[in-house]
Design a protein around this motif. Structure first.
Motif, PDB file in Angstrom:
ATOM      1  N   ALA A  65       0.822  -1.206   0.000  1.00  6.88           N
ATOM      2  CA  ALA A  65       0.000   0.000   0.000  1.00  6.88           C
ATOM      3  C   ALA A  65       0.855   1.253   0.000  1.00  6.88           C
ATOM      4  N   GLN A 170      -1.061  -6.113   2.640  1.00  8.53           N
ATOM      5  CA  GLN A 170      -1.994  -5.223   1.944  1.00  8.53           C
ATOM      6  C   GLN A 170      -1.883  -5.346   0.422  1.00  8.53           C
ATOM      7  N   THR A 172      -3.344  -5.947  -3.011  1.00 11.45           N
ATOM      8  CA  THR A 172      -4.685  -5.728  -3.552  1.00 11.45           C
ATOM      9  C   THR A 172      -4.875  -6.511  -4.843  1.00 11.45           C
ATOM     10  N   THR A 173      -6.098  -6.425  -5.339  1.00 15.00           N
ATOM     11  CA  THR A 173      -6.399  -7.061  -6.623  1.00 15.00           C
ATOM     12  C   THR A 173      -5.511  -6.514  -7.720  1.00 15.00           C
ATOM     13  N   CYS A 889      -7.885 -11.461 -11.070  1.00 16.10           N
ATOM     14  CA  CYS A 889      -7.528 -10.097 -10.663  1.00 16.10           C
ATOM     15  C   CYS A 889      -7.050  -9.284 -11.864  1.00 16.10           C
TER      16      CYS A 889
END
Length: 1017
Positions: A65, A170, A172-173, A889
């Motif tokens: 992130a 963290q 993500t897709t 994804c």
């Protein structure tokens, strides 16, 4: 044979990983790691470079992130990197040169280490990092071009270490989609190659090693992953002729590999350190640091020991020697050899005063010097006795050091009376002896100290203590609120009484000092006055003697005159008169004279008798008169003279005694001060010894704490990859059994006793403690791992097998792959290589051969280490167990690279893809919403026949594709959709596309549906 190896990190997370690897490599032998170098590709937004200080660029959070906002477009990065290639070329040449020409490599060659001519270059990058994706292929092309132009004589391998998103927090897709996009591009380039020179194309990497979160994320398991990579870099065998792309599987190149590394070793040094630290800590705790008992019995014993100290013969004899020099008394009375002569009293006094001054300035000064010398010796003797007593006390029990502190506190406690429990107890210590010494001359100085107030307060304190004890005993048997309040009141009264007693005692001590000071001054005045009185008395007696002597002389003169008058003059006159009478008679009458003569001769006897009577009578009368008038007076005067002479002699003796008393007073006062000084010195020394013992205990406590920390740091908890054959629990269990054979008191018996410990420095003590503790376990350092596994006192047989099983399990691949199409991929193979010592080869190999027939055993020099390397070589990317999720994804995210990758074949063969079901379910959801079969509630829920099936369209599609309970609903939706005409469906899809907010993936699915239902198609 070690190979020159370069590990190049292309992003901050990889730099942090390489930093951990570099740190873990330091635990390996230098000859295995000296040729492994780590670098980081740096970019400040404008310029590129290489740097060996990875810590400056590493991101140890492993949090994706934090990097999302820093991501740049791949195309932009590639453009900037292409522009900087010329500058990087020189830096990269120098970097490649250092692989075999570094200081470490040169030093290894000088030491005779045989170095391989082949080089290895590893590029480590996060598969989801856009920056790494933007530069990796250009770096690959540059490295291969440099080797083809400038390092043509050096065989090398260029390999990739790819960190998949699951390793990071963290993720993500978008991260999984970016990783899938990179793998697509990599797979494409592995098949078609990258341009090196002209038309020459080669695969970018000789091998691609994949890693995912098989044992957890990097942030929580960094040491384990670092150990695996470090072991992989140090023990990796050859690839045994693996040819990438030699045979494809379902049209996909088997360009990827994975590995697992496990190590089981006997941490001999760590084990010895833990055992020796634990043993040393127990020695200190059990033999030097046990706390003193604070029971009433222990308190009474300590008071008795303190009393025994001051009443001992050694203590008393030491003070007896204060006024003795070589066995003889120091003081010798003032006794000058001066005799008093008649009439010489004043001269005698002056001579005596002169002798006094001489004695005071010479002998008395010598005596004082002798006393000083004896006092110094007394201090030495008392200190020696104190030290012996302390040594005897601390050696008596393991609690000795703390009890020694307690005893010394009692010996120097100012208010010792408060430690007693009963009225009448006569506790004694050095302070009470000091008070006794201060009062040594009180009787002579006529000093009287009023102790009535302090005695009353002391009696009050002891009574309150007794009452407090009674209340506490009563509360122990039965709790009562009234008694509890009374106890609290008693405690407050006791505190007040103790405070009052201390104040009173301090005032009494101060008052006693003032009284003694005044008494000493008064005694000196009295001594001087006594000398003056004796001198005056001597003078007065001498004057009286002179007067008496004069009177005697007068009386003797009178006596002589009386004797001559009555015994000579008067008898001569009478005789002369008689003779004159006879002569006159003969002159005037001869007959008468003749008659008288005849008559005289006739009566001669009578006349002679009467003459004698007459003479005697006269003499009697004379004697009577002499006795009454002269003789008595002479005798009285003579007696007076004799008395005065005796008085003079006595007065002279008294005067000399007064001088002696004054000198003796000064001597006694000086000896008294030295006696007090010696006791004060002993009290001061005792307090110093108390501080020394306390400091020793503090030092020992610090050493103990350090040893506990050292023991805790000497842990065998390395990582899930590097396992120790003996865990901390195994070592601790062995240690407990060891203590039964070697108790801790052996150290105090053979090395340093407690009485010696407080006399040496903490460093010297530790220098003797640690070698002793370490010597008890040094034999363990020479054991091989096989010998350790065989020793039942170190490890149980079942635990030994468990450790070997754990090693095999820890060497599992660091990537989760599917066991599919293995029959279609003969090039993919799983290898297990075992490194072990020569003496343990048969035993260990026999154990592990049960797990795998393809096990290869190699002999290693380190006999305390077992290493297993598991490799799965040459499998296609779709073998990844999560590849479907990656693709999903990827399809649900739209980004720059997806547009570029439209013409790149998918990683997963169409015939085995499971994403098609999800895609069809998603299309069904879009059709049902567009046709109104799924209505959206006011709260956002989608409903079918009044049944809520969720708010998120993606989650609804996933549930329809995967959940058993929704399969009937899913089939009914498909049946209902089939009832609509195609034109109607197309029209509704157009309306849905303009009226609804769709994500990129849904928009893409809608475009496909519109294409399928377009009437023109």
């Amino acid at each position: 044979m070690p190979k020159p190896t370069i590990l190049l990190a292309l992003d901050p997370h990889s730099a942090a990983f390489c930093t951990a690897i570099k740190r873990q490599l330091q635990k390996f032998p230098a000859d295995q790691t000296c040729l492994i170098q780590t670098y980081n590709l740096t970019w400040d937004g404008q310029t590129f470079g290489f740097n060996g200080e990875l810590d400056q660029f590493a991101d140890t959070s492993f949090d994706l992130a934090q990097t999302h906002s820093k991501q740049a477009y791949v195309s932009k990065i590639r453009t900037q990197f292409s522009d900087a290639t010329g500058e990087l070329q020189t830096a990269l040449i120098e970097l490649l040169k250092t692989a075999s020409q570094s200081k470490e490599a040169i030093a290894a060659k000088r030491q005779g280490v045989e170095i391989s001519s082949s080089h290895r270059v590893y590029l480590m990058l996060s598969a989801s990092n856009q920056f790494a994706r933007g530069v990796v292929f250009d770096i690959v092309r540059l490295i291969r071009w440099l080797f083809s132009k400038y390092f043509t004589d050096i065989p090398y391998s260029l390999e990739a270490l790819l960190l998949l998103p699951g390793l990071f927090t963290q993720a993500t897709t978008a991260d999984y989609g970016a990783a899938y996009a990179f793998l697509k591009e990599l797979d494409y380039k592995m098949i078609n190659g990258v341009v090196i020179t002209g038309a020459q194309k080669v695969p970018p990497f000789d091998n691609c090693w994949l890693m995912d979160e098989r044992i957890g994320g990097l942030s929580d398991n960094l040491p384990s992953y670092a150990d695996a990579l470090a072991g992989f870099l140090t023990v990796e065998p050859e690839t045994n002729g693996l040819l990438l792309g030699a045979q494809k599987v379902r049209g996909k190149i088997p360009a990827y590999s994975s590995f697992g590394y496990g190590e089981l070793f006997f941490a001999g040094e760590t084990t010895i350190n833990r055992l020796s630290a634990a043993f040393a800590a127990d020695i200190i705790m059990e033999q030097f640091l046990p706390k003193a008992e604070f029971t009433p019995e222990a308190s009474r014993k300590c008071l008795l020991d303190a009393k025994g100290f001051v009443l001992s013969e050694d203590f008393s004899n030491a003070f007896l020697q204060l006024e003795r020099d070589n066995g003889k008394p120091v003081w010798q009375d003032f006794n000058p050899r001066i005799d008093i002569q008649a009439g010489m009293a004043r001269e005698y006094g002056m001579e005596l005063q002169r002798a006094y001054r001489q004695f005071e300035n010479k002998e008395l000064l010598s005596y004082k010097r002798t006393l000083e010398k004896c006092c110094k010796q007394l201090q030495v003797n008392l200190t020696s006795f104190l030290d012996r007593s302390i040594n005897r006390y601390v050696d008596a029990t393991p609690r000795g050091l703390n009890e020694g502190v307690r005893l010394l506190n009692i010996l120097t406690f100012l208010y010792l009376e408060l430690q007693t429990d009963a009225i009448g107890d006569q506790s004694q210590n050095l302070v009470t002896e000091l008070r006794t010494a201060e009062a040594f001359l009180d009787s002579r100085l006529q000093v009287t100290i009023d102790r009535e107030d302090t005695q009353k307060l002391l009696n009050q304190v002891l009574s309150l203590k007794l009452r407090q004890q009674q209340l506490q005993d009563a509360l122990t048997e039965r709790k009562s609120e009234e008694q509890q309040q009374e106890l609290q009141t008693t405690q407050k009264e006791l505190e007040t009484a103790v405070s009052d007693y201390r104040q009173a005692l301090n005032a009494e001590i101060e008052q006693a000092r003032q009284i003694r000071f005044m008494a000493i001054a008064r005694a000196r005045e009295q001594a001087e006055a006594a000398i003056v009185v004796a001198q005056n008395h001597l003078t007065s007696i001498e004057n009286q003697l002179e007067t008496a002597t004069d009177n005697l002389d007068e009386l003797l003169t009178e006596e002589n005159r009386f004797r001559s008058q009555y015994l000579i003059v008067y008898p001569i006159l009478v005789t002369g008169a008689l003779f004159a009478l006879l002569v006159l008679t003969g002159i005037f009458s001869q007959s008468t004279l003749w008659l008288l003569l005849q008559k005289f001769w006739a009566n001669l006897v009578s006349y002679l008798l009467w003459t004698a009577v007459t003479i005697l009578t006269y003499l009697g009368i004379v004697w009577l008169k002499y006795s009454t008038n002269i003789r008595d007076r002479i005798q009285k005067v003579q007696k007076q003279i004799k008395r005065l002479e005796s008085t003079i002699k006595a007065t002279a003796v008294e005067l000399r005694r007064s001088y002696n008393e004054q000198l003796k007073l000064e001597y006694d006062l000086y000896a008294q001060n030295l006696r007090v000084e010696a006791l004060n010195y002993l009290i001061k020394t005792a307090k110093q010894r108390t501080e020394t013992l306390r400091q020793t205990l503090s030092d020992f406590s610090e050493i103990y704490n350090n040893l506990v920390v050292q023991r805790d740091r000497a842990t065998t908890k390395f990582s899930e990859i590097r396992l120790t054959v003996l865990t901390d629990a195994d070592i601790d269990a062995y240690y407990q059994s060891f203590l039964s054979t070697l108790p801790t008191e052996k150290f105090t018996q053979e090395q340093v006793s407690r009485s010696q410990s407080w006399k040496i420095s903490a460093e010297e003590f530790q220098n003797q403690l640690m070698p002793f503790a370490r010597h008890q376990f040094e034999q363990l350092g020479n054991l091989s791992i096989g010998e350790v596994l065989k020793q039942s006192d170190l490890i149980a047989a079942n635990i030994a097998n468990l450790r070997l099983n754990q090693l095999y399990d820890s060497a599992n691949l660091l990537l989760r792959i599917q066991d599919i199409d293995t029959n279609l991929n003969p090039t993919s193979q799983r290898e297990i290589t075992l490194w072990l010592g020569a003496k343990d080869k048969e035993q260990i190999f026999a154990f592990y051969s049960r797990f795998s027939r393809s096990l290869t055993a190699l002999v290693a020099e380190d006999e305390q280490r077992l290493c297993i390397l598991t490799r799965s070589l040459g499998f296609p990317a779709y073998f990844l167990s999560q590849i479907e999720y990656y693709r999903d994804c990827y399809e649900r995210t739209q980004s720059e690279q997806i547009d570029e990758d439209e013409n790149i074949p998918d990683l997963i063969p169409e015939e085995i893809g499971s994403g098609r079901e999800l895609k069809l379910a998603y299309q069904t959801v879009i059709l049902a919403i567009a046709l109104g079969l799924l209505s959206q509630h006011s709260q956002g829920d989608y409903q079918f026949k009044s049944r809520s099936i969720g708010k998120d369209r993606e989650q609804i599609a996933l549930a329809l594709a995967t959940e058993f309970t929704l399969q009937e609903l899913y089939g009914e939706l498909e049946e209902r959709i089939e009832t609509f005409e195609g034109d109607f469906i197309y029209h509704k899809l157009q309306e849905f596309g303009t009226a609804s907010s769709l994500n990129p993936y849904e928009r893409k699915l809608l475009d496909h549906l519109l294409s399928d239902y377009n009437p023109l198609n």
